[in-house]
Design a protein around this motif. Structure first.
Motif, short mmCIF file in Angstrom:
data_model
loop_
_atom_site.label_atom_id
_atom_site.label_comp_id
_atom_site.label_asym_id
_atom_site.label_seq_id
_atom_site.Cartn_x
_atom_site.Cartn_y
_atom_site.Cartn_z
N GLY A 80 0.86 -1.17 0.00
CA GLY A 80 0.00 0.00 0.00
C GLY A 80 0.90 1.23 0.00
N ASP A 81 0.32 2.38 0.01
CA ASP A 81 1.09 3.63 -0.01
C ASP A 81 1.43 4.04 1.42
N ASP A 82 2.71 3.92 1.78
CA ASP A 82 3.12 4.24 3.15
C ASP A 82 3.01 5.73 3.45
N VAL A 83 3.15 6.57 2.43
CA VAL A 83 3.02 8.02 2.65
C VAL A 83 1.65 8.35 3.23
N PHE A 84 0.64 7.61 2.80
CA PHE A 84 -0.71 7.81 3.30
C PHE A 84 -1.07 6.83 4.42
N GLU A 110 -0.98 3.52 4.39
CA GLU A 110 -1.81 2.43 3.88
C GLU A 110 -1.04 1.15 3.58
N ASP A 111 0.20 1.03 4.06
CA ASP A 111 1.00 -0.17 3.77
C ASP A 111 0.99 -1.10 4.98
#
Length: 77
Positions: free
Chosen positions: A30-34, A36-37
């Motif tokens: 997932g997107d770690d910046v958001f 979501e990982d």
């Protein structure tokens, strides 16, 4: 019994084994910046538990971790 040398100086020096490649293919992402990982969340939770700390933070490079350490120790925010 052979001893395989693992060189961790850089992610480009040591080549992943077939098992490592399979783990990468199977990993949830997932997107770690958001935030979501799920794999990063699990890693941070495990490291915090192992080190008996409240939280852990994954950073993508040694340079990034060095910058965070310098800022934390010098108040350079």
């Amino acid at each position: 019994m052979s001893q395989e040398h693992i060189d961790l100086r850089s992610d480009t020096v040591t080549r992943p084994t077939p098992a490592m490649r399979q783990a990468m293919v199977a990993a949830e992402v997932g997107d770690d910046v958001f935030g979501e990982d799920p794999t990063v969340h699990a890693l941070q939770e495990r490291v915090a538990h192992v080190l008996a700390k409240e939280k852990a933070l994954y950073v993508a490079s040694g340079c990034m971790s060095n910058q965070l350490a310098l800022k934390a120790h010098t108040g350079g925010w």
